[in-house]
Design an enzyme around this catalytic site. Structure first.
Site, PDB file in Angstrom:
ATOM      1  N   HIS A  56       0.636  -1.473   0.143  1.00 22.39           N
ATOM      2  CA  HIS A  56       0.055  -0.072  -0.016  1.00 22.39           C
ATOM      3  C   HIS A  56       0.904   1.245  -0.075  1.00 22.39           C
ATOM      4  O   HIS A  56       2.122   1.233   0.233  1.00 22.39           O
ATOM      5  CB  HIS A  56      -1.042  -0.011   1.215  1.00 22.39           C
ATOM      6  CG  HIS A  56      -0.505   0.103   2.629  1.00 22.39           C
ATOM      7  ND1 HIS A  56       0.386  -0.690   3.115  1.00 22.39           N
ATOM      8  CD2 HIS A  56      -0.669   1.138   3.288  1.00 22.39           C
ATOM      9  CE1 HIS A  56       0.672  -0.551   4.275  1.00 22.39           C
ATOM     10  NE2 HIS A  56       0.184   0.619   4.516  1.00 22.39           N
ATOM     11  N   HIS A  58       1.413   4.014   1.906  1.00 22.50           N
ATOM     12  CA  HIS A  58       1.941   4.719   2.917  1.00 22.50           C
ATOM     13  C   HIS A  58       3.290   4.934   2.884  1.00 22.50           C
ATOM     14  O   HIS A  58       4.268   3.871   2.683  1.00 22.50           O
ATOM     15  CB  HIS A  58       1.507   3.968   4.468  1.00 22.50           C
ATOM     16  CG  HIS A  58       0.134   4.407   4.820  1.00 22.50           C
ATOM     17  ND1 HIS A  58      -0.681   3.900   5.729  1.00 22.50           N
ATOM     18  CD2 HIS A  58      -0.618   5.335   4.249  1.00 22.50           C
ATOM     19  CE1 HIS A  58      -1.832   4.227   5.787  1.00 22.50           C
ATOM     20  NE2 HIS A  58      -1.854   5.473   5.046  1.00 22.50           N
ATOM     21  N   ASP A  60       5.774   4.624   4.970  1.00 27.71           N
ATOM     22  CA  ASP A  60       6.527   3.746   5.609  1.00 27.71           C
ATOM     23  C   ASP A  60       6.608   2.375   5.240  1.00 27.71           C
ATOM     24  O   ASP A  60       7.237   1.546   5.733  1.00 27.71           O
ATOM     25  CB  ASP A  60       6.387   3.744   7.441  1.00 27.71           C
ATOM     26  CG  ASP A  60       4.736   3.269   7.599  1.00 27.71           C
ATOM     27  OD1 ASP A  60       3.982   3.649   6.573  1.00 27.71           O
ATOM     28  OD2 ASP A  60       4.478   2.597   8.541  1.00 27.71           O
ATOM     29  N   HIS A  61       5.947   2.370   3.885  1.00 34.35           N
ATOM     30  CA  HIS A  61       6.070   1.019   3.209  1.00 34.35           C
ATOM     31  C   HIS A  61       6.760   1.164   1.807  1.00 34.35           C
ATOM     32  O   HIS A  61       7.060  -0.002   1.013  1.00 34.35           O
ATOM     33  CB  HIS A  61       4.704   0.474   2.977  1.00 34.35           C
ATOM     34  CG  HIS A  61       4.052  -0.125   4.569  1.00 34.35           C
ATOM     35  ND1 HIS A  61       4.128  -1.538   4.741  1.00 34.35           N
ATOM     36  CD2 HIS A  61       3.651   0.680   5.478  1.00 34.35           C
ATOM     37  CE1 HIS A  61       3.575  -1.355   5.980  1.00 34.35           C
ATOM     38  NE2 HIS A  61       3.278  -0.291   6.559  1.00 34.35           N
ATOM     39  N   HIS A 114      -7.619  -0.240   5.640  1.00 35.03           N
ATOM     40  CA  HIS A 114      -6.483   0.515   6.256  1.00 35.03           C
ATOM     41  C   HIS A 114      -5.966   1.693   5.073  1.00 35.03           C
ATOM     42  O   HIS A 114      -6.132   2.859   5.416  1.00 35.03           O
ATOM     43  CB  HIS A 114      -5.255  -0.091   6.321  1.00 35.03           C
ATOM     44  CG  HIS A 114      -4.108   0.370   6.722  1.00 35.03           C
ATOM     45  ND1 HIS A 114      -4.059   0.853   7.928  1.00 35.03           N
ATOM     46  CD2 HIS A 114      -2.901   0.490   5.999  1.00 35.03           C
ATOM     47  CE1 HIS A 114      -2.633   1.625   8.189  1.00 35.03           C
ATOM     48  NE2 HIS A 114      -2.274   1.320   7.028  1.00 35.03           N
ATOM     49  N   ASP A 133      -0.410  -3.920   6.735  1.00 33.33           N
ATOM     50  CA  ASP A 133      -1.053  -2.980   7.815  1.00 33.33           C
ATOM     51  C   ASP A 133      -2.705  -3.681   7.723  1.00 33.33           C
ATOM     52  O   ASP A 133      -3.379  -2.649   8.372  1.00 33.33           O
ATOM     53  CB  ASP A 133      -0.879  -1.711   7.560  1.00 33.33           C
ATOM     54  CG  ASP A 133       0.355  -1.036   7.800  1.00 33.33           C
ATOM     55  OD1 ASP A 133       1.325  -2.026   8.123  1.00 33.33           O
ATOM     56  OD2 ASP A 133       0.786  -0.227   7.619  1.00 33.33           O
ATOM     57  N   HIS A 171       3.995  -4.348  11.140  1.00 31.63           N
ATOM     58  CA  HIS A 171       4.709  -3.546  12.376  1.00 31.63           C
ATOM     59  C   HIS A 171       4.806  -4.539  13.550  1.00 31.63           C
ATOM     60  O   HIS A 171       3.972  -5.643  13.759  1.00 31.63           O
ATOM     61  CB  HIS A 171       3.793  -2.341  12.850  1.00 31.63           C
ATOM     62  CG  HIS A 171       3.936  -1.216  11.786  1.00 31.63           C
ATOM     63  ND1 HIS A 171       4.558  -0.277  11.723  1.00 31.63           N
ATOM     64  CD2 HIS A 171       3.121  -1.095  10.504  1.00 31.63           C
ATOM     65  CE1 HIS A 171       4.399   0.709  10.910  1.00 31.63           C
ATOM     66  NE2 HIS A 171       3.527  -0.009  10.123  1.00 31.63           N
TER      67      HIS A 171
HETATM   68 ZN   LIG Z   1       0.072   1.822   6.375  1.00 30.46          ZN
END
Ligand SMILES: [Zn+2]
Length: 255
Positions: A56, A58, A60-61, A114, A133, A171
């Site tokens: 996805h 985001h 942090d990915h 999400h 996530d 995470h």
């Molecule tokens: Zn995420």
């Protein structure tokens, strides 16, 4: 030859994952939170990155994608755009696609909620799912872009996978997820056993991932919104599973 999987920390609490095919030497990174720890893991193993499978959009990915693509000229596979655009993608993927990573096969499950674009990658032959996530150990992602019924449907797709599949998530949130889950199911014996196991793992500074889907089905309250005992615990006996799921998610947000 069996696939090899490596797990290592990225950023503050993300996981980096590599899956390697010894037969063809193909190696995929699941997401790319940041480049440096992924490069370090590849160099430790003597592997070359051939693919990045993005779950996805985001940051942090995907924060490390551009640098890794530049360095390895690898193929970047990303979900179809349904929200923010993911840069550097070579191939867009959707529900039911089967991707080849060397001789390994990754089946795509769309698991929105999400984010609207979120996908999970299922390696059936390796009995492994990378759910990022959407599904955490004893938890699930926050519902930022989708709806509670949409996220519940996504969790049901993951719950339909066999009990002996390993779950790799995005995470290291397991300890705080357990703290919340115990407020809903204080007497769940599988949850209590997992709490003890996670306490030991975290004391030893070890990851709580992977975990078995069969254990998650018994202990993860977010996969159990259709259990009468969970409905009773939140005093919502006559409500739909999706509504109960939404109540659980809201309580977790406030916890
Ligand atoms: Zn995420």
């Amino acid at each position: 030859m069996a696939a090899e999987i490596r797990l290592f920390p990225c950023l503050s609490d993300n996981f980096g994952y590599l899956i390697h095919d010894p037969a063809t030497k193909a190696t995929a990174s699941i997401d790319a939170p940041e480049a440096a720890p992924i490069v370090a893991a590849l160099e430790r193993e003597g592997w070359t990155l051939t693919d990045i499978l993005i779950t996805h959009h985001h940051h942090d990915h995907v924060g490390g994608v551009a640098e890794l693509k530049q360095k390895y000229k690898c193929r970047v596979i990303a979900p179809h755009d349904k929200s923010t655009k993911i840069a550097n993608a070579d191939l867009r993927t959707k529900q039911g696609d089967v991707l080849k990573i060397g001789s390994l096969l990754a089946r795509v499950l769309e698991t929105p909620g999400h984010t609207l674009d979120h996908v999970s990658y299922v390696f059936d032959n390796e009995k492994t799912v990378f759910a990022a996530d959407t599904l955490f150990s004893i938890g699930c992602g926050r519902v930022f872009e989708g709806t509670y019924p949409m996220m519940w449907d996504s969790l049901l797709k993951l719950r339909a996978l066999p009990d002996d599949f390993k779950l790799y998530c995005g995470h290291e949130y397991t300890a705080s997820n357990i703290k919340f889950a115990l407020t809903i199911e204080p007497d769940n014996p599988v949850l209590k056993a997992r709490a003890e196991e996670v306490r030991r793992l975290r004391e030893a500074n070890r990851p709580t991932i992977p975990t078995l889907l069969g254990e998650e089905k018994k202990a993860n309250v977010f996969l159990r919104a259709d259990e009468p005992s969970v409905a009773a615990s939140v005093r919502m006996k006559d409500r739909s599973a999706a509504e109960i799921f939404g109540e659980l998610r809201e309580r977790k947000n406030k916890s």
